[in-house]
Design a protein around this motif. Structure first.
Motif, mmCIF file in Angstrom:
data_model
loop_
_atom_site.group_PDB
_atom_site.id
_atom_site.type_symbol
_atom_site.label_atom_id
_atom_site.label_comp_id
_atom_site.label_asym_id
_atom_site.label_seq_id
_atom_site.Cartn_x
_atom_site.Cartn_y
_atom_site.Cartn_z
ATOM 1 N N LEU A 271 0.822 -1.201 0.000
ATOM 2 C CA LEU A 271 0.000 0.000 0.000
ATOM 3 C C LEU A 271 0.860 1.256 0.000
ATOM 4 O O LEU A 271 0.564 2.220 -0.716
ATOM 5 N N GLU A 272 1.924 1.249 0.784
ATOM 6 C CA GLU A 272 2.806 2.419 0.805
ATOM 7 C C GLU A 272 3.355 2.719 -0.585
ATOM 8 O O GLU A 272 3.373 3.881 -1.025
ATOM 9 N N ALA A 273 3.791 1.689 -1.292
ATOM 10 C CA ALA A 273 4.322 1.882 -2.640
ATOM 11 C C ALA A 273 3.255 2.473 -3.563
ATOM 12 O O ALA A 273 3.534 3.352 -4.386
ATOM 13 N N MET A 274 2.008 2.007 -3.417
ATOM 14 C CA MET A 274 0.932 2.519 -4.253
ATOM 15 C C MET A 274 0.612 3.970 -3.899
ATOM 16 O O MET A 274 0.355 4.801 -4.778
ATOM 17 N N ILE A 275 0.627 4.299 -2.609
ATOM 18 C CA ILE A 275 0.351 5.675 -2.188
ATOM 19 C C ILE A 275 1.433 6.619 -2.697
ATOM 20 O O ILE A 275 1.148 7.748 -3.121
ATOM 21 N N ARG A 276 2.679 6.174 -2.655
ATOM 22 C CA ARG A 276 3.764 7.032 -3.146
ATOM 23 C C ARG A 276 3.588 7.347 -4.635
ATOM 24 O O ARG A 276 3.969 8.419 -5.100
ATOM 25 N N LYS A 277 3.012 6.420 -5.375
ATOM 26 C CA LYS A 277 2.737 6.672 -6.794
ATOM 27 C C LYS A 277 1.538 7.601 -6.981
ATOM 28 O O LYS A 277 1.489 8.376 -7.935
ATOM 29 N N HIS A 278 0.570 7.495 -6.064
ATOM 30 C CA HIS A 278 -0.683 8.250 -6.198
ATOM 31 C C HIS A 278 -1.054 8.880 -4.848
ATOM 32 O O HIS A 278 -2.095 8.543 -4.272
ATOM 33 N N PRO A 279 -0.253 9.805 -4.326
ATOM 34 C CA PRO A 279 -0.531 10.355 -2.990
ATOM 35 C C PRO A 279 -1.842 11.134 -2.919
ATOM 36 O O PRO A 279 -2.416 11.279 -1.832
ATOM 37 N N ASP A 280 -2.338 11.614 -4.045
ATOM 38 C CA ASP A 280 -3.564 12.397 -4.053
ATOM 39 C C ASP A 280 -4.822 11.535 -4.085
ATOM 40 O O ASP A 280 -5.935 12.063 -4.184
ATOM 41 N N GLN A 281 -4.665 10.207 -3.968
ATOM 42 C CA GLN A 281 -5.837 9.335 -3.987
ATOM 43 C C GLN A 281 -6.031 8.560 -2.684
ATOM 44 O O GLN A 281 -7.004 7.817 -2.558
ATOM 45 N N TRP A 282 -5.128 8.718 -1.723
ATOM 46 C CA TRP A 282 -5.282 8.003 -0.458
ATOM 47 C C TRP A 282 -5.937 8.919 0.573
ATOM 48 O O TRP A 282 -5.751 10.141 0.561
#
Length: 290
Positions: A271-282
């Motif tokens: 999840l952290e890796a995904m948030i770093r790619k898309h911080p404006d969606q978490w």
């Protein structure tokens, strides 16, 4: 303590619910794409400032992503609150969202892995977070033959939760957190169904693990379910595309079998890796770090 009809909190909940319901009904009269964009702007420009989301989001971003500039933090804040609005109204638009997701084809290592185990009837515990819109994931999975029930935390505002739950049930079985919901979820899993959980909130009695390099309390229930019922534990995400309406449904490879703590840490890392790619969606409004 049960709130009575004369309780100021109960009265506030009723007024809040009426206002939210009125805005939802207005939005539902608009064409779908206009509806989604309008509700995103409404929450970002009006609701978020009133609710004070900016302070919490900015605090969390500065805590774990100190490299972000103030301009970048403001951009993430606008994206997060816009996504909140879009995701909320999409919950009330099941048929439209099904149409939006109707031509999605699943592929990749994670999809191939669960397809291979499907032949022997192995259940799957899908795990996501409050990023993008995980209802899109459920729609695509169900279109591909995976009856996926979801665990959710009921809203504190019971008036709002009553009609939100009706809307949510259209996406498949839902299991409110608690003993009764857990019992229903287990029956669903034993009957050959699959479950989806969001495992990114603070859980006071959870294991102390890491998320963005800091200690967090994490629920290990998804990993324990997978181990107990010999199920695959698979991270999944419905990431909103730049057009703000469509999604990329991402199914990652199953988490290797290990201890509940090790498996949950793998989910945190994913999840952290995904948030770093898309911080404006978490959903940075969570009190994730305490």
């Amino acid at each position: 303590m049960r709130l009575t009809s004369s309780s100021p909190s109960a009265a506030f909940d009723r007024v809040t619910n009426w206002a939210a319901r009125a805005l939802i009904l207005i939005a539902l009269k608009l064409p779908y794409e206009t509806r989604v964009r309008w509700f995103g702007r409404l929450v970002s420009k009006v609701v978020a400032p009133i609710a004070g989301f900016k302070k919490r989001i900015s605090h969390n971003l500065r805590l774990v992503m100190p490299e972000l500039t103030e301009a970048a933090i403001q951009s993430v804040y606008r994206g997060v609150t816009d996504n909140m609005g879009r995701t909320l109204i999409e919950t009330y638009c099941h048929d439209d969202l099904v149409q939006v997701c109707s031509d999605y084809c699943l592929s990749g290592a994670g999809w191939l892995a669960i397809q291979a185990e499907r032949r022997v009837g192995k259940p799957v515990v899908f795990v996501s977070g409050h990023i993008g819109n995980y209802s899109a994931v459920r729609i695509v999975l169900q279109a591909n033959g995976y009856s996926t029930g979801a665990v959710y935390r009921p809203f504190n505002n019971r008036n709002f939760d009553a009609h939100y739950r009706i809307a949510l049930d259209k996406f498949g079985p839902t299991f409110p957190r608690g003993a009764k919901g857990t019992a229903r979820m287990v029956r669903h899993l034993k009957a050959g169904g699959h479950v989806a959980l969001a495992a990114d909130q603070h859980f006071s009695s959870g294991a102390t693990l890491e998320f963005f390099g800091r200690s967090v309390k994490s629920a290990t229930s998804a990993a324990k379910l997978a181990l107990k019922y010999n199920a695959l534990l698979v991270p999944v995400y419905g990431i909103r595309r730049p057009d703000g309406v469509h999604f990329d449904v991402i199914i990652e490879p199953p988490v290797p079998i290990g201890t509940p703590e090790a498996m949950t840490q793998a989910l945190n890392d994913s999840l952290e890796a995904m948030i770093r790619k898309h911080p404006d969606q978490w959903l940075w409004t969570h009190k994730r770090w305490k």
